[in-house]
Design a protein around this motif. Sequence first.
Motif, PDB file in Angstrom:
ATOM      1  N   ILE A   1      13.233   0.553   6.153  1.00 58.83           N
ATOM      2  CA  ILE A   1      13.138   1.302   6.752  1.00 58.83           C
ATOM      3  C   ILE A   1      11.587   1.656   7.179  1.00 58.83           C
ATOM      4  O   ILE A   1      10.981   1.877   8.402  1.00 58.83           O
ATOM      5  CB  ILE A   1      13.684   3.020   6.435  1.00 58.83           C
ATOM      6  N   ALA A   2      10.702   1.665   6.010  1.00 57.95           N
ATOM      7  CA  ALA A   2       9.266   1.708   6.271  1.00 57.95           C
ATOM      8  C   ALA A   2       8.675   0.650   7.062  1.00 57.95           C
ATOM      9  O   ALA A   2       8.007   0.924   8.343  1.00 57.95           O
ATOM     10  CB  ALA A   2       8.611   1.837   4.890  1.00 57.95           C
ATOM     11  N   VAL A   3       9.125  -0.502   6.821  1.00 57.06           N
ATOM     12  CA  VAL A   3       8.528  -1.773   7.472  1.00 57.06           C
ATOM     13  C   VAL A   3       8.848  -1.608   9.064  1.00 57.06           C
ATOM     14  O   VAL A   3       8.252  -1.825  10.149  1.00 57.06           O
ATOM     15  CB  VAL A   3       8.739  -3.000   6.802  1.00 57.06           C
ATOM     16  N   GLY A   4      10.279  -1.344   9.360  1.00 58.49           N
ATOM     17  CA  GLY A   4      10.936  -1.112  10.610  1.00 58.49           C
ATOM     18  C   GLY A   4      10.188  -0.065  11.631  1.00 58.49           C
ATOM     19  O   GLY A   4       9.709  -0.325  12.748  1.00 58.49           O
ATOM     20  N   ARG A   5       9.900   0.866  10.749  1.00 57.12           N
ATOM     21  CA  ARG A   5       9.265   2.194  11.686  1.00 57.12           C
ATOM     22  C   ARG A   5       7.793   1.756  12.152  1.00 57.12           C
ATOM     23  O   ARG A   5       7.122   2.283  12.705  1.00 57.12           O
ATOM     24  CB  ARG A   5       9.466   3.325  10.800  1.00 57.12           C
ATOM     25  N   ILE A   6       6.996   1.253  11.035  1.00 58.22           N
ATOM     26  CA  ILE A   6       5.624   0.875  11.100  1.00 58.22           C
ATOM     27  C   ILE A   6       5.548   0.070  12.129  1.00 58.22           C
ATOM     28  O   ILE A   6       4.579   0.141  12.994  1.00 58.22           O
ATOM     29  CB  ILE A   6       4.883   0.387   9.660  1.00 58.22           C
TER      30      ILE A   6
ATOM     31  N   ALA B   1       3.718  -2.602   1.335  1.00 53.23           N
ATOM     32  CA  ALA B   1       2.286  -2.897   1.354  1.00 53.23           C
ATOM     33  C   ALA B   1       2.175  -4.460   1.833  1.00 53.23           C
ATOM     34  O   ALA B   1       1.586  -4.960   2.689  1.00 53.23           O
ATOM     35  CB  ALA B   1       1.343  -2.485   0.403  1.00 53.23           C
ATOM     36  N   ASN B   2       2.782  -5.318   0.915  1.00 59.06           N
ATOM     37  CA  ASN B   2       2.837  -6.712   0.878  1.00 59.06           C
ATOM     38  C   ASN B   2       3.365  -7.184   2.354  1.00 59.06           C
ATOM     39  O   ASN B   2       2.808  -8.013   2.797  1.00 59.06           O
ATOM     40  CB  ASN B   2       3.336  -7.308  -0.043  1.00 59.06           C
ATOM     41  N   ALA B   3       4.541  -6.655   2.582  1.00 61.48           N
ATOM     42  CA  ALA B   3       5.400  -7.225   3.717  1.00 61.48           C
ATOM     43  C   ALA B   3       4.647  -6.842   4.896  1.00 61.48           C
ATOM     44  O   ALA B   3       4.583  -7.638   5.959  1.00 61.48           O
ATOM     45  CB  ALA B   3       6.571  -6.413   3.744  1.00 61.48           C
ATOM     46  N   THR B   4       3.980  -5.471   5.038  1.00 58.40           N
ATOM     47  CA  THR B   4       3.013  -5.356   6.161  1.00 58.40           C
ATOM     48  C   THR B   4       1.714  -6.062   6.385  1.00 58.40           C
ATOM     49  O   THR B   4       1.503  -6.500   7.464  1.00 58.40           O
ATOM     50  CB  THR B   4       2.695  -3.607   6.187  1.00 58.40           C
TER      51      THR B   4
ATOM     52  N   PHE C   1      -0.423   9.864  10.166  1.00 56.64           N
ATOM     53  CA  PHE C   1      -1.218   8.666   9.886  1.00 56.64           C
ATOM     54  C   PHE C   1      -2.181   8.376  11.139  1.00 56.64           C
ATOM     55  O   PHE C   1      -1.756   8.208  12.187  1.00 56.64           O
ATOM     56  CB  PHE C   1      -0.528   7.449   9.428  1.00 56.64           C
ATOM     57  N   THR C   2      -3.455   8.626  11.005  1.00 54.32           N
ATOM     58  CA  THR C   2      -4.480   8.190  12.055  1.00 54.32           C
ATOM     59  C   THR C   2      -5.015   6.985  11.806  1.00 54.32           C
ATOM     60  O   THR C   2      -6.117   6.639  12.499  1.00 54.32           O
ATOM     61  CB  THR C   2      -5.088   9.559  12.448  1.00 54.32           C
ATOM     62  N   GLY C   3      -4.726   6.172  10.933  1.00 48.97           N
ATOM     63  CA  GLY C   3      -5.544   5.048  10.425  1.00 48.97           C
ATOM     64  C   GLY C   3      -6.128   5.191   9.033  1.00 48.97           C
ATOM     65  O   GLY C   3      -6.159   6.278   8.361  1.00 48.97           O
ATOM     66  N   GLY C   4      -6.599   4.133   8.648  1.00 48.41           N
ATOM     67  CA  GLY C   4      -7.290   4.167   7.050  1.00 48.41           C
ATOM     68  C   GLY C   4      -6.282   3.339   6.175  1.00 48.41           C
ATOM     69  O   GLY C   4      -5.674   2.243   6.896  1.00 48.41           O
ATOM     70  N   ASP C   5      -5.981   3.829   5.140  1.00 47.03           N
ATOM     71  CA  ASP C   5      -5.396   3.012   3.852  1.00 47.03           C
ATOM     72  C   ASP C   5      -3.858   3.459   4.312  1.00 47.03           C
ATOM     73  O   ASP C   5      -3.551   4.551   4.088  1.00 47.03           O
ATOM     74  CB  ASP C   5      -5.825   3.646   2.779  1.00 47.03           C
ATOM     75  N   LEU C   6      -3.087   2.488   4.603  1.00 46.13           N
ATOM     76  CA  LEU C   6      -1.665   2.786   4.882  1.00 46.13           C
ATOM     77  C   LEU C   6      -0.959   2.897   3.560  1.00 46.13           C
ATOM     78  O   LEU C   6       0.252   3.349   3.569  1.00 46.13           O
ATOM     79  CB  LEU C   6      -1.173   1.348   5.580  1.00 46.13           C
ATOM     80  N   ILE C   7      -1.579   2.343   2.483  1.00 47.89           N
ATOM     81  CA  ILE C   7      -0.631   2.584   1.250  1.00 47.89           C
ATOM     82  C   ILE C   7      -0.942   4.118   0.915  1.00 47.89           C
ATOM     83  O   ILE C   7       0.181   4.729   0.762  1.00 47.89           O
ATOM     84  CB  ILE C   7      -1.524   1.638   0.056  1.00 47.89           C
ATOM     85  N   ALA C   8      -2.217   4.618   0.880  1.00 47.68           N
ATOM     86  CA  ALA C   8      -2.089   6.217   0.580  1.00 47.68           C
ATOM     87  C   ALA C   8      -1.451   7.013   1.644  1.00 47.68           C
ATOM     88  O   ALA C   8      -0.957   7.989   1.248  1.00 47.68           O
ATOM     89  CB  ALA C   8      -3.758   6.408   0.704  1.00 47.68           C
ATOM     90  N   GLY C   9      -1.554   6.519   2.883  1.00 46.90           N
ATOM     91  CA  GLY C   9      -0.705   7.316   4.030  1.00 46.90           C
ATOM     92  C   GLY C   9       0.662   7.347   4.025  1.00 46.90           C
ATOM     93  O   GLY C   9       1.369   8.248   4.470  1.00 46.90           O
ATOM     94  N   VAL C  10       1.315   6.012   3.915  1.00 52.64           N
ATOM     95  CA  VAL C  10       2.604   5.845   3.875  1.00 52.64           C
ATOM     96  C   VAL C  10       3.373   5.252   2.768  1.00 52.64           C
ATOM     97  O   VAL C  10       4.343   5.546   2.213  1.00 52.64           O
ATOM     98  CB  VAL C  10       3.000   4.929   5.212  1.00 52.64           C
ATOM     99  N   ALA C  11       2.725   3.968   2.374  1.00 56.34           N
ATOM    100  CA  ALA C  11       3.393   3.076   1.426  1.00 56.34           C
ATOM    101  C   ALA C  11       3.636   3.735  -0.008  1.00 56.34           C
ATOM    102  O   ALA C  11       4.657   3.502  -0.773  1.00 56.34           O
ATOM    103  CB  ALA C  11       2.770   1.579   1.165  1.00 56.34           C
TER     104      ALA C  11
ATOM    105  N   VAL D   1       9.783   8.810   6.580  1.00 59.62           N
ATOM    106  CA  VAL D   1       8.865   7.762   7.205  1.00 59.62           C
ATOM    107  C   VAL D   1       8.287   8.192   8.557  1.00 59.62           C
ATOM    108  O   VAL D   1       6.924   8.085   8.813  1.00 59.62           O
ATOM    109  CB  VAL D   1       9.427   6.489   7.408  1.00 59.62           C
ATOM    110  N   ASP D   2       8.823   8.757   9.437  1.00 60.49           N
ATOM    111  CA  ASP D   2       8.345   9.289  10.563  1.00 60.49           C
ATOM    112  C   ASP D   2       7.460  10.369  10.484  1.00 60.49           C
ATOM    113  O   ASP D   2       6.489  10.415  11.254  1.00 60.49           O
ATOM    114  CB  ASP D   2       9.477   9.784  11.483  1.00 60.49           C
TER     115      ASP D   2
END
Length: 400
Positions: free
Chosen positions: A364-369, A252-255, A133-143, A126-127
């Motif tokens: 982990i993903a939501v916490g780190r985001i 994605a939905n949680a974020t 990730f510099t912005g844009g679609d968080l799904i494509a970049g992380v989720a 995740v880190d």
Amino acid sequence: MNTALDDDLLTPEATADPYPLLDALREHDPVHWSADHRAWLLTRYDDVSAAFANKALSNDRVRPVRAARAARGETSDSAADRVLALMSEWMVVSDPPAHSRLRKLAAGAFKGQRISAMDASITALVDELIDAFTGGDLIAGVAYPLPATVIATMLGAPVADRDRFRDWSDELALVAFGGGGSDRHERALGGLHEMDAYFRSLIEQRRSEPGDDMLTAMMGTEQDDKLSDDELSAMCALLLFAGHETTTNSIANATLALLRRPDDLARLRRDPDLLNTTVEELLRFDGPIKVINRWVVDETEIRGRTISPGERVHLVLAAANRDPERFADPATVDIERSPNPHVAFGKGIHACIGAQLARMETRIAVGRIVSRLPDLALAAEPRWKPAVASRSLEALEVSV
């Protein structure tokens, strides 16, 4: 029976926000026959919860669809039938004793200690994704890449193949979740054949070179009863599809829910110990799956309605998880809600076998985001994919 109620889950309005429609059904006609979906819609928590244990409602729901198609004279060599034939072998669409056997043989790959040991590697991944990730679609970049990479690693497949995994999963989702156009079966069939060949090659590789991975664990070493190659390939396909589709949607939905509730977001940043209850609450509030299907094999009665063999029942998880008879103030997010007996991952013998992993990845993903992207903000109003069963975004455009 109130047939005048709006019950079409595929309208643009219901795709964007299904909850007003579901609230009305739950209040006025909780066991509702939908002509649009050719199924009964169960929307109250108690009914959905009981349905998971009702033996009249079969989870073996693909084979009857094939039989019904054949009875209508639809060709057995069509793309639709061939897709359904392949999916009919999945554990999640089987009943005991077949389901019991498959789940027992797969359970070794999902031992609690095996999943718990992945905490550090998932956090590092995740880190790494957030660093890039510099912005844009968080799904494509992380989720998306997180669960796809985790599943690839767990199956012993090259991480570089994760984009192929997404293509295959997206094509399967068109069939499994009731979306897509008239060519969805043709598209899914092509993906299934490619995926099957890929996993059979991987099985052969693991047979000659066993590893510390889920596929090796599922192949077994000593037990008399083992998964056949057909079953192993089907299990890999199921884990790929279920293992990343649901988790991508959960993250994605949680974020999105947190971005729309800045007070809760700020509170979680101040008190990371609230992460566990926050994730459980957001799974309840806007979870990754709206509907799970069942096929009626024996006459049953629910709230005075007689439901007959050969009919379908939709267990509407999204409605059950907002039932005011079970959850106080259900349309409000309470990140400290406890207990929280939501049914986002199902219940009983068919509860999601990968729920522990999905929860870990989402936490982990939501916490780190939340902690690493302090300036995270919505950059565009998100759009939802039209689907009966899943609750998934097209994209989640954000600025950082």
